[in-house]
Design an enzyme around this catalytic site. Sequence first.
Site, PDB file in Angstrom:
ATOM      1  N   CYS A 282      24.445 -20.020  23.782  1.00  0.00           N
ATOM      2  CA  CYS A 282      25.871 -20.185  24.015  1.00  0.00           C
ATOM      3  C   CYS A 282      26.003 -20.831  25.388  1.00  0.00           C
ATOM      4  O   CYS A 282      25.365 -20.410  26.352  1.00  0.00           O
ATOM      5  CB  CYS A 282      26.553 -18.823  23.989  1.00  0.00           C
TER       6      CYS A 282
ATOM      7  N   CYS B  86      31.334 -16.028  28.645  1.00  0.00           N
ATOM      8  CA  CYS B  86      31.118 -15.392  27.344  1.00  0.00           C
ATOM      9  C   CYS B  86      31.007 -13.888  27.530  1.00  0.00           C
ATOM     10  O   CYS B  86      30.155 -13.400  28.265  1.00  0.00           O
ATOM     11  CB  CYS B  86      29.836 -15.940  26.711  1.00  0.00           C
TER      12      CYS B  86
ATOM     13  N   TYR C 196     -21.002   2.923   5.684  1.00  0.00           N
ATOM     14  CA  TYR C 196     -20.568   4.301   5.895  1.00  0.00           C
ATOM     15  C   TYR C 196     -21.167   5.299   4.907  1.00  0.00           C
ATOM     16  O   TYR C 196     -20.770   6.465   4.911  1.00  0.00           O
ATOM     17  CB  TYR C 196     -19.044   4.402   5.882  1.00  0.00           C
TER      18      TYR C 196
ATOM     19  N   SER D 285     -13.568   6.975  -4.921  1.00  0.00           N
ATOM     20  CA  SER D 285     -12.433   6.736  -4.047  1.00  0.00           C
ATOM     21  C   SER D 285     -12.233   7.973  -3.179  1.00  0.00           C
ATOM     22  O   SER D 285     -13.059   8.887  -3.213  1.00  0.00           O
ATOM     23  CB  SER D 285     -11.227   6.459  -4.921  1.00  0.00           C
ATOM     24  N   LEU D 286     -11.161   8.006  -2.441  1.00  0.00           N
ATOM     25  CA  LEU D 286     -10.912   9.142  -1.555  1.00  0.00           C
ATOM     26  C   LEU D 286      -9.536   9.730  -1.830  1.00  0.00           C
ATOM     27  O   LEU D 286      -8.587   9.004  -2.122  1.00  0.00           O
ATOM     28  CB  LEU D 286     -10.944   8.689  -0.092  1.00  0.00           C
TER      29      LEU D 286
ATOM     30  N   ASP E 208       0.831  -1.212   0.000  1.00  0.00           N
ATOM     31  CA  ASP E 208       0.000   0.000   0.000  1.00  0.00           C
ATOM     32  C   ASP E 208       0.863   1.258   0.000  1.00  0.00           C
ATOM     33  O   ASP E 208       0.567   2.231  -0.689  1.00  0.00           O
ATOM     34  CB  ASP E 208      -0.889   0.034   1.254  1.00  0.00           C
ATOM     35  N   ALA E 209       1.939   1.209   0.785  1.00  0.00           N
ATOM     36  CA  ALA E 209       2.772   2.400   0.915  1.00  0.00           C
ATOM     37  C   ALA E 209       3.430   2.739  -0.422  1.00  0.00           C
ATOM     38  O   ALA E 209       3.479   3.896  -0.846  1.00  0.00           O
ATOM     39  CB  ALA E 209       3.832   2.181   1.984  1.00  0.00           C
TER      40      ALA E 209
ATOM     41  N   ASP F 267      -9.575  -1.324   6.521  1.00  0.00           N
ATOM     42  CA  ASP F 267      -8.848  -1.894   5.405  1.00  0.00           C
ATOM     43  C   ASP F 267      -9.546  -3.170   4.965  1.00  0.00           C
ATOM     44  O   ASP F 267      -9.291  -4.243   5.496  1.00  0.00           O
ATOM     45  CB  ASP F 267      -7.418  -2.179   5.850  1.00  0.00           C
TER      46      ASP F 267
ATOM     47  N   CYS G 137      32.328 -15.824  21.738  1.00  0.00           N
ATOM     48  CA  CYS G 137      33.361 -16.423  22.585  1.00  0.00           C
ATOM     49  C   CYS G 137      33.821 -17.784  22.078  1.00  0.00           C
ATOM     50  O   CYS G 137      34.623 -18.447  22.731  1.00  0.00           O
ATOM     51  CB  CYS G 137      32.862 -16.530  24.024  1.00  0.00           C
TER      52      CYS G 137
ATOM     53  N   LYS H  24     -10.818   4.435   8.896  1.00  0.00           N
ATOM     54  CA  LYS H  24     -10.770   3.922   7.523  1.00  0.00           C
ATOM     55  C   LYS H  24     -10.369   2.457   7.590  1.00  0.00           C
ATOM     56  O   LYS H  24      -9.207   2.130   7.817  1.00  0.00           O
ATOM     57  CB  LYS H  24      -9.780   4.718   6.675  1.00  0.00           C
TER      58      LYS H  24
ATOM     59  N   LYS I 200      -4.019   9.331   6.269  1.00  0.00           N
ATOM     60  CA  LYS I 200      -3.412   8.008   6.423  1.00  0.00           C
ATOM     61  C   LYS I 200      -2.496   7.943   7.646  1.00  0.00           C
ATOM     62  O   LYS I 200      -1.882   8.932   8.035  1.00  0.00           O
ATOM     63  CB  LYS I 200      -2.596   7.656   5.164  1.00  0.00           C
TER      64      LYS I 200
ATOM     65  N   ARG J 269     -16.934  -2.771  -5.696  1.00  0.00           N
ATOM     66  CA  ARG J 269     -16.810  -1.452  -6.304  1.00  0.00           C
ATOM     67  C   ARG J 269     -16.388  -1.567  -7.765  1.00  0.00           C
ATOM     68  O   ARG J 269     -16.823  -0.788  -8.613  1.00  0.00           O
ATOM     69  CB  ARG J 269     -15.778  -0.623  -5.529  1.00  0.00           C
TER      70      ARG J 269
ATOM     71  N   LYS K  86     -15.448  13.569   6.741  1.00  0.00           N
ATOM     72  CA  LYS K  86     -16.457  13.917   5.747  1.00  0.00           C
ATOM     73  C   LYS K  86     -17.205  15.167   6.200  1.00  0.00           C
ATOM     74  O   LYS K  86     -17.559  15.272   7.387  1.00  0.00           O
ATOM     75  CB  LYS K  86     -17.455  12.759   5.599  1.00  0.00           C
TER      76      LYS K  86
ATOM     77  N   CYS L 295      29.638 -20.042  19.413  1.00  0.00           N
ATOM     78  CA  CYS L 295      29.176 -18.689  19.749  1.00  0.00           C
ATOM     79  C   CYS L 295      29.982 -17.647  18.974  1.00  0.00           C
ATOM     80  O   CYS L 295      31.213 -17.669  19.002  1.00  0.00           O
ATOM     81  CB  CYS L 295      29.327 -18.471  21.256  1.00  0.00           C
TER      82      CYS L 295
ATOM     83  N   GLU M  22     -14.440   9.052  10.772  1.00  0.00           N
ATOM     84  CA  GLU M  22     -14.661   7.597  10.806  1.00  0.00           C
ATOM     85  C   GLU M  22     -13.324   6.882  10.629  1.00  0.00           C
ATOM     86  O   GLU M  22     -12.468   7.366   9.899  1.00  0.00           O
ATOM     87  CB  GLU M  22     -15.569   7.165   9.634  1.00  0.00           C
TER      88      GLU M  22
ATOM     89  N   ASP N 253       0.817   4.151  -2.740  1.00  0.00           N
ATOM     90  CA  ASP N 253       0.511   5.545  -2.425  1.00  0.00           C
ATOM     91  C   ASP N 253       1.595   6.474  -2.938  1.00  0.00           C
ATOM     92  O   ASP N 253       1.313   7.539  -3.483  1.00  0.00           O
ATOM     93  CB  ASP N 253       0.364   5.731  -0.902  1.00  0.00           C
TER      94      ASP N 253
HETATM   95  S1  IVH Z   1     -16.140   6.789   2.079  1.00  0.00           S
HETATM   96  C1  IVH Z   1     -17.176   8.799  -1.738  1.00  0.00           C
HETATM   97  N1  IVH Z   1     -15.636   5.860   4.460  1.00  0.00           N
HETATM   98  O1  IVH Z   1     -11.647   3.551   1.418  1.00  0.00           O
HETATM   99  C2  IVH Z   1     -16.465   8.290  -0.564  1.00  0.00           C
HETATM  100  N2  IVH Z   1     -14.537   4.863   2.618  1.00  0.00           N
HETATM  101  O2  IVH Z   1     -10.017   5.025  -0.495  1.00  0.00           O
HETATM  102  C3  IVH Z   1     -16.393   6.841  -0.577  1.00  0.00           C
HETATM  103  N3  IVH Z   1     -13.072   2.999   3.225  1.00  0.00           N
HETATM  104  O3  IVH Z   1     -13.387   2.614  -1.456  1.00  0.00           O
HETATM  105  C4  IVH Z   1     -15.654   6.218   0.500  1.00  0.00           C
HETATM  106  N4  IVH Z   1     -13.472   3.045   5.379  1.00  0.00           N
HETATM  107  O4  IVH Z   1     -13.203   0.949   0.491  1.00  0.00           O
HETATM  108  C5  IVH Z   1     -15.365   5.765   3.144  1.00  0.00           C
HETATM  109  N5  IVH Z   1     -15.325   5.133   6.626  1.00  0.00           N
HETATM  110  C6  IVH Z   1     -15.056   5.025   5.328  1.00  0.00           C
HETATM  111  C7  IVH Z   1     -14.182   4.052   4.815  1.00  0.00           C
HETATM  112  C8  IVH Z   1     -13.941   4.004   3.452  1.00  0.00           C
HETATM  113  C9  IVH Z   1     -12.822   2.437   4.412  1.00  0.00           C
HETATM  114  C10 IVH Z   1     -12.473   2.561   1.957  1.00  0.00           C
HETATM  115  C11 IVH Z   1     -13.493   2.254   0.897  1.00  0.00           C
HETATM  116  C12 IVH Z   1     -13.193   3.183  -0.221  1.00  0.00           C
HETATM  117  C13 IVH Z   1     -11.753   3.513   0.031  1.00  0.00           C
HETATM  118  C14 IVH Z   1     -11.392   4.839  -0.563  1.00  0.00           C
END
Ligand code: IVH
Length: 648
Positions: free
Chosen positions: A398, A404, A197, A51-52, A2-3, A89, A383, A87, A286, A108, A262, A380, A85, A6
Amino acid sequence: SDAEYDSLWRELQTLETEHPALLIADSPTQTVGAEPVSAFDTVRHRVPMLSLANAFSEDELHDFDKRVRDRLDCAEDVSIDYVAEPKLDGLAVSLTYKDGVFVQGATRGDGSRGENITPNLKTIGSLPLQLPTDDPPSLLEVRGEVFMHKAGFARLNANAEQAGEKVFANPRNAAAGSLRLLDANITASRPLSLYVYALGELEGAPPPTSHYATLTWLRSLGFPVNDETTRCDGIAACYAWYQALGKRRDALPYEIDGVVFKVNDLAAQATLGFVSRAPRWAIAQKFPAEEAQTLVQAVEFQVGRTGAITPVARLQPVQVGGVQVSNATLHNMDEVRRKDIRIGDTVVVRRAGDVIPEVVRSLLELRPAETEEIVMPLICPMCDSKVEQIEGEAVARCTAGLVCQAQRKEAIKHFASRKALDIEGLGDKLIEQLLDQGLIEHVDDLFSLTQESVAALPRMGEKSAENLLKALSESQNTTLQRFIYALGIREVGEATAKALAENFGDLDSLMQADDEQLQAVDDVGPIVAKHVVAFFQEPHNQRVIRSLLEKGIHWPAPERVQVPVEGGLDGDIYVLTGTFDGMTRTEAKAALEQLGAKVTGSVSKKTTAVFAGDAPGSKVTKAEKLGVPVRDEAQLLALLATDQGAEA
Ligand code: IVH
């Protein structure tokens, strides 16, 4: 990882902003997720699943707030009402209800078309199949995240490992994999959970006016909504919430990779609208990734205080959990074999919270042709003495004990550490120098050091030598608990040292204690007792202890010895459990001890009686099993009263 995703994402985004001509229609920044594969039917999302945008710093979060305020023409002294909220995974899903009945569930996918996974979703226990209302909306589409709790994930993987099957890399993969199985019967056996959510489509019910009201309404319809969800007044409150949740991140029962903020007001959300893939009214802040990929460049073997030899991976430095990591423990050879790690492998390194970094697994798909096997040395590395591995134990040790140098060094480090004698200024480097120069051999030699010999060490001046000698002298005034801990007896940590000090009161009694007396102490089991007995039987340890005492280490005598014994409870041993109305357990203990009785923390055959207050623990059960009398508070008071005047 993920890192990496990103970071590559950001690079692409920056390039596209700087060079708009290079932006192509199917750039990942313009689309969402993956196109659906053919095994499942395709479902069109009439309201796209977006997505976000991400924020990685406090500044970026404030930038987001500024953009929101600018677009909403918000006065400077007015703060925006946000909903915060966690987030989660997992995997985003869309759930459609017609007249209150669950009719369709989808992934999705690419945001406009996902996969129909209705049968699989129906197996999730917390997903309502029918809404508990007489007046459901004619059409309701709810969005949320399917995920796996850490505990369920661990169980699933343990079972898979036992069955010799492939294990999942993390709860997210496990959740996603389980949801996209073609056989819903298998999905049903997977520990999947759901939090909703957001609202998608809605017909036949008045639309809520705020996001928070939406969540409250969904909760009333039987949908699981995360209880952590909180309203935050202004962006500063959002950031504070993010930091507070970050502190609890590891303690949460599920994995989160950040938080989502939000804009609460839905009219404001509508004004703000969307940019290509993400809403302008929400942002994901994040957390630092807890896992990263890197290369094992070498493996070294470290010798610990008790001789345990630990393989440590030297890694190509990498950022993980917010810090740079270049070493990580491999624990022991069983772990190395289980995780199949070789020198030259690319591995996943994890650092969660304050926990020391560890190598989680190797990425076999990235293994080059030339790798080197990790082998435990036969001698070891410090020693040259023989290394031994006891049957049934995972660790190799050891065999040289305090011969030692590595073990001696670790023992001295431990002796000087903060929770032990707390010798200020005596750090690792200085201990190494003192040993290398032959100025000390064992801990007692520390107290024979002279100002001249220390001042003569490289990088040590008169002043630092003086400070060290002062710290050494101050450390001699200590407590029995610290002293016991400082000895570095195997399995005797801070808590056990405290229990031993409190129960035995003086060092001689502890040194002479046998197995049974030791096991009468709370938290002392057969293994700890064995190590304590063995430690004090060892002539070398006896010599060092004698020498330490001769050189002036001392601690206050236990209080109860100073109190003249007034009563006739000499030789009695009592145990107190539960809460008493008229006094605390500490007061009761003091009163009994005043009369000559001994009060211990655990029940044994030698216990005279157990006094049980309200809500007593397992001690009563144990007493009953051993035939030890159990008495109540009134009987305790009576005993104290009759014995008050030294009457037997
Ligand atoms: S809101 C239009 N709320 O994060 C906004 N997403 O990177 C739609 N996710 O696809 C997403 N927790 O799979 C929202 N509390 C949360 C979330 C959340 C996890 C995930 C979700 C989304 C992804 C976006």
